[in-house]
Motif scaffolding. Structure first.
Motif, PDB file in Angstrom:
ATOM      1  N   ARG A 171       0.845  -1.192   0.000  1.00 40.20           N
ATOM      2  CA  ARG A 171       0.000   0.000   0.000  1.00 40.20           C
ATOM      3  C   ARG A 171       0.880   1.241   0.000  1.00 40.20           C
ATOM      4  O   ARG A 171       2.029   1.194   0.425  1.00 40.20           O
ATOM      5  CB  ARG A 171      -0.916   0.019   1.236  1.00 40.20           C
ATOM      6  CG  ARG A 171      -1.917  -1.124   1.282  1.00 40.20           C
ATOM      7  CD  ARG A 171      -2.850  -0.955   2.464  1.00 40.20           C
ATOM      8  NE  ARG A 171      -3.846  -2.014   2.519  1.00 40.20           N
ATOM      9  CZ  ARG A 171      -4.850  -2.049   3.393  1.00 40.20           C
ATOM     10  NH1 ARG A 171      -4.960  -1.087   4.309  1.00 40.20           N
ATOM     11  NH2 ARG A 171      -5.725  -3.038   3.375  1.00 40.20           N
ATOM     12  N   LEU A 172       0.318   2.354  -0.459  1.00 46.81           N
ATOM     13  CA  LEU A 172       1.077   3.597  -0.464  1.00 46.81           C
ATOM     14  C   LEU A 172       1.550   3.923   0.954  1.00 46.81           C
ATOM     15  O   LEU A 172       0.774   3.860   1.908  1.00 46.81           O
ATOM     16  CB  LEU A 172       0.219   4.754  -0.996  1.00 46.81           C
ATOM     17  CG  LEU A 172      -0.125   4.722  -2.487  1.00 46.81           C
ATOM     18  CD1 LEU A 172      -1.038   5.893  -2.834  1.00 46.81           C
ATOM     19  CD2 LEU A 172       1.126   4.761  -3.342  1.00 46.81           C
ATOM     20  N   GLY A 173       2.826   4.261   1.064  1.00 46.86           N
ATOM     21  CA  GLY A 173       3.385   4.613   2.368  1.00 46.86           C
ATOM     22  C   GLY A 173       4.036   3.463   3.097  1.00 46.86           C
ATOM     23  O   GLY A 173       4.729   3.685   4.095  1.00 46.86           O
ATOM     24  N   GLU A 186      10.191   3.745   0.618  1.00 50.23           N
ATOM     25  CA  GLU A 186       8.740   3.659   0.790  1.00 50.23           C
ATOM     26  C   GLU A 186       8.058   3.431  -0.539  1.00 50.23           C
ATOM     27  O   GLU A 186       8.619   3.724  -1.613  1.00 50.23           O
ATOM     28  CB  GLU A 186       8.184   4.944   1.416  1.00 50.23           C
ATOM     29  CG  GLU A 186       8.488   5.092   2.885  1.00 50.23           C
ATOM     30  CD  GLU A 186       7.664   6.208   3.514  1.00 50.23           C
ATOM     31  OE1 GLU A 186       6.598   6.553   2.952  1.00 50.23           O
ATOM     32  OE2 GLU A 186       8.085   6.726   4.556  1.00 50.23           O
ATOM     33  N   VAL A 187       6.829   2.912  -0.465  1.00 46.70           N
ATOM     34  CA  VAL A 187       6.018   2.718  -1.660  1.00 46.70           C
ATOM     35  C   VAL A 187       5.505   4.074  -2.116  1.00 46.70           C
ATOM     36  O   VAL A 187       4.751   4.746  -1.409  1.00 46.70           O
ATOM     37  CB  VAL A 187       4.843   1.766  -1.377  1.00 46.70           C
ATOM     38  CG1 VAL A 187       3.948   1.655  -2.612  1.00 46.70           C
ATOM     39  CG2 VAL A 187       5.349   0.388  -0.959  1.00 46.70           C
ATOM     40  N   LEU A 188       5.958   4.496  -3.306  1.00 42.47           N
ATOM     41  CA  LEU A 188       5.548   5.783  -3.859  1.00 42.47           C
ATOM     42  C   LEU A 188       4.371   5.647  -4.808  1.00 42.47           C
ATOM     43  O   LEU A 188       3.534   6.548  -4.915  1.00 42.47           O
ATOM     44  CB  LEU A 188       6.730   6.435  -4.588  1.00 42.47           C
ATOM     45  CG  LEU A 188       6.476   7.788  -5.255  1.00 42.47           C
ATOM     46  CD1 LEU A 188       6.100   8.824  -4.212  1.00 42.47           C
ATOM     47  CD2 LEU A 188       7.700   8.230  -6.022  1.00 42.47           C
ATOM     48  N   GLY A 189       4.277   4.517  -5.506  1.00 43.50           N
ATOM     49  CA  GLY A 189       3.191   4.330  -6.461  1.00 43.50           C
ATOM     50  C   GLY A 189       2.969   2.867  -6.773  1.00 43.50           C
ATOM     51  O   GLY A 189       3.844   2.011  -6.566  1.00 43.50           O
ATOM     52  N   LEU A 190       1.776   2.559  -7.282  1.00 50.11           N
ATOM     53  CA  LEU A 190       1.406   1.201  -7.659  1.00 50.11           C
ATOM     54  C   LEU A 190       0.882   1.238  -9.089  1.00 50.11           C
ATOM     55  O   LEU A 190       0.016   2.060  -9.417  1.00 50.11           O
ATOM     56  CB  LEU A 190       0.321   0.656  -6.717  1.00 50.11           C
ATOM     57  CG  LEU A 190       0.670   0.607  -5.220  1.00 50.11           C
ATOM     58  CD1 LEU A 190      -0.582   0.314  -4.404  1.00 50.11           C
ATOM     59  CD2 LEU A 190       1.738  -0.446  -4.963  1.00 50.11           C
TER      60      LEU A 190
END
Length: 442
Positions: free
Chosen positions: A42-44, A60-64
């Motif tokens: 998930r984002l974040g 960190e997850v920046l985009g999917l």
């Protein structure tokens, strides 16, 4: 405050027995593409790229996008290669609790002061909406600040949101510490966004001190951390403030600084492909800042208030730069610190003529408003003729208001820098005596 058993039960419930893993499929443009985690990330969420047993890159997850997760690393991913393993660590739930008072925490709710700390039972979303506009109360009573000028000419009231505009080295941090120690509030929440690591410790131990920390929670993200963490710092701190506001308490929220908050967002926006428009800032910076500011202020009938002080770094005292301009339009007043005033040794170096409190005239009595108007009249007369006075071209007798302003100026300037822990009425009494002396000098 929750019991230790409840907190431990919550921690056990949130613990994970396995860690999802993906693989690097692309590197470039400041981002890392990872496959194998799209159904779980998930984002974040936090990611750890392992280049070796003791060689890791955090991010960190920046985009999917489809089957690809885009990772924004905290540091340069040197020596990273296609196929390297990437571990997924979902962001822990953010659950503020009363036992956080007196502590220093990071934007994820983990302690930074070396002591154990338990989370609360109720998790909160750090991106909540502000109270409904039609249900919010108006501004409350005046708050004592411990400073004569802010007790009188530039009052701050419950639920007011104020901007503190200053360059570097003019006493901004010291002024914020004075407010944290002396302003009337039940709890103080301080967000240190993008601050130097050494300065965080100095601010907590030396500037705030043990007395200031007795009712304060410090949420800190240092300058070496990723833009995502620095941006999250402001939202997490505001969430902590909302936790106490919902209990009916009056909270003082302080953010240092909104400029670094906006700069962190700019890094993320540019990495995401958003084009800069406002002197290097992306268009999304405006709703980002206004959304944060709107979460502060008065609550509804069953809630308390969040009185807020948002600091802004203004290079060269440029009050028209984008971040300062956005804040001035959304806040209930602004306090400007002047480098020239600081250089001649008067602290706080507040430029009263350029500062405004929009709680006036409603928060003051007619007599108090009359005194404030007289102060501004003398201040304006002196500043308009200051060059002439210093050049020796001023001659007494041509302008009664200017004559009074010249004679009262040393006392008035000293009054602006005077600490006054005895309260608002005492500050007005001193101001009244000063104005009466000016009236006798006609």
């Amino acid at each position: 405050m929750i019991s230790e058993l409840e907190a431990l039960s919550q921690e056990l419930a949130n613990s994970r027995l396995s860690t999802p893993m993906g693989r690097v499929t692309g590197i470039g443009g400041g981002e890392i593409e990872v496959s194998g985690l799209a159904g779980q990330a998930r984002l974040g969420d936090r990611l750890v790229l392992r280049r070796g047993p003791r060689d890791e890159v955090f991010g960190e997850v920046l985009g999917l996008s489809g089957e690809v997760v885009r990772m924004l690393p905290d540091s340069a991913p040197d020596r990273a290669a296609i196929g390297d393993p990437v571990l997924l660590y979902p962001v822990p739930e953010f659950a503020p609790d009363d036992n956080w008072i007196g502590r220093v925490i990071d934007p994820f709710g983990a302690p930074l002061d070396g002591m154990p700390m338990l989370r609360g039972v109720e998790a909160r979303d750090i991106m909540t909406a502000p109270p409904k506009a039609a249900e919010r109360r108006g501004l409350g009573e005046r708050l004592p600040t411990g400073l004569s000028v802010l007790n009188t000419v530039l009052p701050i009231v419950e639920g007011q949101r104020v901007g503190l505009f200053a360059g570097s080295g003019v006493g901004k941090s010291t002024l914020m510490a004075q407010l944290a120690q002396n302003m009337g509030a039940d709890v103080v929440v301080m967000a240190l966004i993008g601050e130097r690591g050494r300065e965080v410790n100095h601010f907590v131990k030396d500037v705030l001190g043990p007395e200031g920390m007795k009712r304060t929670i410090v949420v800190a993200a240092t300058s070496d951390q990723s833009a995502l963490v620095r941006r999250r710092c402001a939202w997490s701190a505001m969430t902590v403030a909302e936790h106490f506001r919902d209990q009916g308490k009056n909270v003082l929220f302080m953010a240092d600084s909104v400029t670094r908050f906006a700069e962190a967002h700019r890094e993320i926006a540019v990495a995401s492909g958003e084009a800069p428009a406002l002197r290097g800032y992306p268009p999304s910076v405006t709703p980002l800042i206004t959304g944060l500011c709107e979460r502060a202020g008065p609550g509804n009938a069953s809630q308390g208030n969040i009185t807020a002080v948002f600091s802004v770094l203004v290079a060269g005292s440029d009050m028209d730069e984008p971040i300062a301009d956005i804040l001035r339009g959304v806040l209930d007043g602004h306090i400007v610190l002047n480098r020239e005033i600081a250089e001649r040794g008067r602290f706080p170096a507040i430029d009263v003529s350029r500062s405004v409190s929009r709680s006036l005239p409603a928060c003051a009595t007619p007599d108090e408003n009359e005194m404030i108007l007289a102060v501004r009249k003398f201040l304006g007369a002196y500043e308009q003729s200051e060059v002439m006075i210093r050049a020796g071209l001023y001659s007494e007798g041509n302008d009664i208001t200017l004559d009074q302003a010249v004679k009262i100026w040393p006392e008035l300037d000293a009054y602006f820098g005077k600490a006054d822990p005895d309260g608002i009425q005492n500050s007005f009494s001193r101001l009244l005596l000063l104005l009466r002396r000016a009236a006798k000098k006609r």
